[in-house]
Design an enzyme around this catalytic site. Structure first.
Site, PDB file in Angstrom:
ATOM      1  N   SER A   1       0.693  -1.114  -0.051  1.00  0.00           N
ATOM      2  CA  SER A   1       0.048   0.022  -0.126  1.00  0.00           C
ATOM      3  C   SER A   1       0.679   1.187   0.088  1.00  0.00           C
ATOM      4  CB  SER A   1      -1.070   0.017   1.153  1.00  0.00           C
ATOM      5  OG  SER A   1      -2.151   0.667   0.942  1.00  0.00           O
TER       6      SER A   1
ATOM      7  N   HIS B   1      -7.722  -5.563   0.962  1.00  0.00           N
ATOM      8  CA  HIS B   1      -6.437  -4.966   0.981  1.00  0.00           C
ATOM      9  C   HIS B   1      -5.636  -5.253   2.244  1.00  0.00           C
ATOM     10  CE1 HIS B   1      -4.172  -1.162   0.273  1.00  0.00           C
ATOM     11  NE2 HIS B   1      -4.255  -0.853   1.467  1.00  0.00           N
TER      12      HIS B   1
HETATM   13  C1  GTR Z   1      -5.397   4.396   2.092  1.00  0.00           C
HETATM   14  C2  GTR Z   1      -4.691   5.006   1.270  1.00  0.00           C
HETATM   15  C3  GTR Z   1      -4.262   4.358   0.120  1.00  0.00           C
HETATM   16  C4  GTR Z   1      -3.302   3.200   0.595  1.00  0.00           C
HETATM   17  C5  GTR Z   1      -3.724   2.797   2.153  1.00  0.00           C
HETATM   18  C6  GTR Z   1      -2.688   1.957   2.896  1.00  0.00           C
HETATM   19  O1  GTR Z   1      -6.201   5.034   2.893  1.00  0.00           O
HETATM   20  O2  GTR Z   1      -5.792   5.811   0.617  1.00  0.00           O
HETATM   21  O3  GTR Z   1      -3.631   4.956  -0.942  1.00  0.00           O
HETATM   22  O4  GTR Z   1      -2.120   3.767   0.696  1.00  0.00           O
HETATM   23  O5  GTR Z   1      -4.266   3.767   2.836  1.00  0.00           O
HETATM   24  O6  GTR Z   1      -1.511   2.413   2.973  1.00  0.00           O
HETATM   25  O7  GTR Z   1      -3.044   0.997   3.408  1.00  0.00           O
END
Ligand code: GTR
Length: 390
Positions: A231, A373
């Site tokens: 991420s 995610h």
């Molecule tokens: C989210 C963000 C993403 C990603 C994520 C993370 O809130 O919008 O771009 O980086 O965090 O790092 O888990």
């Protein structure tokens, strides 16, 4: 009346999320900047011209418009190594904890590195280096806590070393305090520039200092360091590998917007949103592109191209549309022409493969894991397979 106020409040809070597009039919028509055309209009036809003319130009565009400058000067660097005599993990690994201290103009920054080296493998060994943007317990050196995010036992069993450092050692991941690390201590001049380094730049800078250490460790093959990030950490692993060519390969897991996904698709997270929620990640210049993706002189396929001819593995998760799985695949595809200059075929199919159908070649890897995610042992299993290929 009360109800209306509540509704308005809800609308205001939810609007940015609602405004994100998740409908493929609503992806605007776009043309990507030509990675092989210089700003003066010359077409690049071979690797020499790419490396001499276009690569430096593209790198500078990313520095100036997105990630900020990458200072490389410092006065000295010191390594304090604590090595356990007793192997851990049933005798399979030795733990090394390294304090990397970097000095500039009388001030210093300390990066704490956790490193497990397999006892059985022939030295020097290749290593996976995680840029850890989650809790420190994910890389617990005592192994009392184990996490899929950094499955050290699994990696050791596969014959690789595994290392990690935490982003907060370089820059706290917070818009009010991010500058209190590397920036205020070592490079305060960066804070006054529109194209100055910010948090993601500082984290990538940290990865390079850990690389400096690997070059001194006889157990580690410093020509085989694979930089890994998830991420925001995956945005960082790409930037680290793009600007520091000592990294042998890059793994970018669910990195999405301003990571491995194309900005111009405007699918899921967008530049305006990322700049608003995380104003401390990218340079000030980048704010100019809020809702103006088409005006950027680059797109994220060019960041991947900067890593050529070194291998890149990008992942997504099926329920993580925020990070645009298709846009990630298309960015890899759009980087192919630069790899082709080196005679490398990506081996990627024309269209994105199905869920849980990894495509793993010697230079490109991609998969879209079923689920949320995250970074899991499914992902790591594929990273190991990929690393074995090259
Ligand atoms: C989210 C963000 C993403 C990603 C994520 C993370 O809130 O919008 O771009 O980086 O965090 O790092 O888990």
């Amino acid at each position: 009346m009360k109800r209306i106020t509540l509704f308005c409040l809800l609308l205001i809070t939810c609007y940015p999320a609602l405004a994100q597009n998740y409908d493929e039919a609503k992806v605007p028509h776009y043309t990507l900047p030509d990675v092989l055309k210089t700003t003066s209009g010359k077409t690049i036809r071979n690797e020499e011209k790419w490396e001499k003319l276009r690569r430096p130009e593209v790198l500078k565009l990313f520095e100036d418009h997105i990630y900020g400058q990458m200072p490389t000067d410092y006065d000295s660097i010191r390594y304090a190594l604590t090595e356990d005599d007793q192997p851990l993990m049933n005798g399979k690994a030795v733990l090394k904890q390294v304090g990397v201290t970097v000095f500039r103009k009388g001030k210093s920054v300390l990066i704490n590195v956790v490193l497990f080296v397999p006892t059985q493998a022939r030295k020097p060994v290749p290593v996976f280096l995680l840029i850890n943007n989650r809790g420190k317990e994910n890389t617990d050196p005592t192994r009392a806590k184990k996490s899929e995010f950094w499955p050290a036992e699994m990696v050791i069993d596969s014959g690789f070393a595994i290392a990690a450092f935490h982003v907060s050692d370089l820059a706290p991941d917070n818009k009010d305090t991010y500058a209190t690390g590397v920036l205020q201590k070592l490079y305060p001049e960066q804070l006054t520039k529109d194209n100055g380094m910010k948090a993601i730049g500082a984290w990538a800078w940290g990865a390079s200092r850990v690389m400096d250490y690997f070059e001194t460790d006889k157990d580690i093959d410093s020509k085989k360091v694979i930089v890994v990030g998830h991420s925001r950490g995956g945005k960082t692993s790409l930037w680290a590998a793009a600007q520091d060519q000592r990294f042998a390969a890059c793994i970018t897991n669910c990195s999405g917007n301003t990571g491995a996904a194309l900005a111009r698709r405007q699918f899921g997270e967008r530049i305006s949103r990322i700049n608003t929620t995380f104003p401390h990640w990218f340079n000030d210049h980048y704010k100019k592109y809020n809702d103006k993706e088409g005006a950027l002189p680059v797109d994220q396929h060019m960041l991947i191209a900067l890593i050529a001819p070194r291998p890149v593995y990008a992942t997504n998760a099926s329920k993580d549309l925020w990070a645009d799985p298709k846009g990630t695949f298309l960015a890899l595809k759009a980087a192919e022409p630069v790899y082709a200059l080196y005679g490398i075929k990506s081996g990627l199919p024309k269209d994105p493969p199905g869920i849980d159908q990894p495509v793993i070649g010697a230079h490109f890897g991609y998969h879209n894991r079923e689920g949320e995610h995250n970074m899991t042992t499914y992902d790591w299993g594929n990273f190991i397979r990929f690393a074995r290929k090259f």
